[in-house]
Design a protein around this motif. Structure first.
Motif, PDB file in Angstrom:
ATOM      1  N   LEU A  90       0.942  -1.110  -0.019  1.00 54.04           N
ATOM      2  CA  LEU A  90      -0.124   0.067  -0.147  1.00 54.04           C
ATOM      3  C   LEU A  90       0.703   1.226  -0.142  1.00 54.04           C
ATOM      4  CD1 LEU A  90      -3.069  -0.738   2.571  1.00 54.04           C
ATOM      5  CD2 LEU A  90      -3.130  -0.169  -0.196  1.00 54.04           C
ATOM      6  N   ARG A  94       0.901   3.913  -3.062  1.00 50.74           N
ATOM      7  CA  ARG A  94       0.500   5.453  -2.643  1.00 50.74           C
ATOM      8  C   ARG A  94       1.719   6.324  -3.109  1.00 50.74           C
ATOM      9  NH1 ARG A  94      -1.868   3.671   2.285  1.00 50.74           N
ATOM     10  NH2 ARG A  94       0.250   4.062   3.412  1.00 50.74           N
ATOM     11  N   ALA A 141      -6.554   4.978   1.832  1.00 54.01           N
ATOM     12  CA  ALA A 141      -7.517   5.258   0.873  1.00 54.01           C
ATOM     13  C   ALA A 141      -8.638   4.156   1.164  1.00 54.01           C
ATOM     14  CB  ALA A 141      -6.445   4.228  -0.342  1.00 54.01           C
ATOM     15  N   THR A 142      -8.647   3.572   2.298  1.00 57.94           N
ATOM     16  CA  THR A 142      -9.845   2.720   2.551  1.00 57.94           C
ATOM     17  C   THR A 142     -10.899   3.148   3.645  1.00 57.94           C
ATOM     18  OG1 THR A 142      -8.807   1.322   4.357  1.00 57.94           O
ATOM     19  CG2 THR A 142      -8.372   0.581   2.004  1.00 57.94           C
ATOM     20  N   ASP A 146     -13.607   8.329   2.299  1.00 59.07           N
ATOM     21  CA  ASP A 146     -13.002   8.091   0.740  1.00 59.07           C
ATOM     22  C   ASP A 146     -13.970   7.107   0.149  1.00 59.07           C
ATOM     23  OD1 ASP A 146     -11.173   9.728   1.648  1.00 59.07           O
ATOM     24  OD2 ASP A 146      -9.572   7.893   2.170  1.00 59.07           O
ATOM     25  N   VAL A 197      -7.946  11.346  -5.150  1.00 59.98           N
ATOM     26  CA  VAL A 197      -6.500  10.570  -5.314  1.00 59.98           C
ATOM     27  C   VAL A 197      -5.651  11.119  -6.436  1.00 59.98           C
ATOM     28  CG1 VAL A 197      -7.959   8.539  -4.381  1.00 59.98           C
ATOM     29  CG2 VAL A 197      -7.858   9.122  -6.838  1.00 59.98           C
ATOM     30  N   SER A 199      -3.348   9.114  -8.250  1.00 60.71           N
ATOM     31  CA  SER A 199      -3.159   8.013  -9.269  1.00 60.71           C
ATOM     32  C   SER A 199      -4.039   6.925  -9.527  1.00 60.71           C
ATOM     33  CB  SER A 199      -1.802   7.192  -8.817  1.00 60.71           C
ATOM     34  OG  SER A 199      -2.397   6.306  -7.775  1.00 60.71           O
ATOM     35  N   GLN A 202      -4.560   4.305  -6.814  1.00 56.47           N
ATOM     36  CA  GLN A 202      -5.470   4.560  -5.700  1.00 56.47           C
ATOM     37  C   GLN A 202      -6.951   4.492  -6.125  1.00 56.47           C
ATOM     38  OE1 GLN A 202      -3.856   8.209  -4.464  1.00 56.47           O
ATOM     39  NE2 GLN A 202      -1.921   7.463  -3.980  1.00 56.47           N
ATOM     40  N   LEU A 205      -7.911   0.934  -6.089  1.00 56.96           N
ATOM     41  CA  LEU A 205      -8.196   0.237  -4.810  1.00 56.96           C
ATOM     42  C   LEU A 205      -9.506   0.820  -4.062  1.00 56.96           C
ATOM     43  CD1 LEU A 205      -4.692   0.624  -3.123  1.00 56.96           C
ATOM     44  CD2 LEU A 205      -5.694  -1.683  -3.304  1.00 56.96           C
TER      45      LEU A 205
END
Length: 226
Positions: A90, A94, A141-142, A146, A197, A199, A202, A205
């Motif tokens: 992760l 990132r 990101a989780t 988000d 985000v 990218s 990301q 995910l």
């Protein structure tokens, strides 16, 4: 010709990947290296794709990734790992990696995954990403806030997000849903902005976390060989 550099501390892994990729049409492994020499080799060779071991004893993959990201035109980087729940994955995603490959990836899939990376796609197994998210439930990101931002996307943007998560490049997405590459690029930019985000990885995910992939009935590049 897609130029590739393979970075791994194990000579057997380097030679195996080199043998497989050099036997594939349109791909050339221009160099292999261990971690300590990796950054200098990449600067010299200007590859399109780097396959980078995430765990190396002298200079680890995250350090090399950071050096690569400072280049004026950094190559696409996929991290190599033995375990799909590697705690560093992760962080690498990132930090700019375009995905990750398990070292036991089937030889017949490896060349297509490199082509996906060179075309601007991501490579990430849904099974592996689910395991990764379960093992790191507090990763940035989780978070629920988000995930909720996925609701800001239009129906078309959600379609594009799913295809991003499947590893498709902008050109492939356009072919799949009958849009010009320029229109797809605009959608991708809007998606990244709305999801906050930086990218495609990301965003992928986040699509997995939001359940979009399980609903799509499809798999990412690593599972279907794209």
């Amino acid at each position: 010709m897609i130029r590739v550099v393979v970075v791994d501390d194990e000579a057997l892994v380097r030679s195996g990947f080199e043998l497989i990729l050099n036997a594939s049409d349109g791909i050339q492994v221009v160099a292999t290296a261990e971690g300590a020499q990796a950054a200098d080799v990449i600067r010299r060779e200007h590859p399109d794709v780097v396959l980078l071991d995430i765990r190396m004893p002298e200079v680890d993959g995250l350090t090399v990734l950071g050096e690569i990201q400072t280049l004026p035109e950094p190559p696409a980087v996929a991290m190599l790992t033995t375990f799909d729940t590697d705690e560093y994955i992760l962080t690498a995603l990132r930090s700019g990696a375009a995905g990750f490959l398990l070292k036991d990836t089937e030889p017949e899939q490896l060349a297509q995954l490199v082509r996906t990376l060179a075309a601007g796609g991501v490579v990430m197994s849904p099974k592996a990403s689910r395991a990764l998210l379960r093992s790191h439930p507090g990763a940035g990101a989780t978070q629920d806030a988000d995930v909720a931002r996925v609701g800001l996307l239009s129906d078309r943007e959600r379609d594009v997000l799913v295809l991003i998560a499947q590893g498709l490049s902008n050109a492939d997405i356009g072919t799949r849903i009958h849009l010009s590459a320029g229109t797809v690029k605009d959608h991708v930019s809007s998606i990244l902005t709305k999801l906050r985000v930086s990218s495609r990885v990301q965003a992928a995910l986040l699509a997995e976390r939001a359940g979009l992939l399980s609903n799509s009935g499809n798999t990412t590049a690593q599972d279907n060989g794209r």
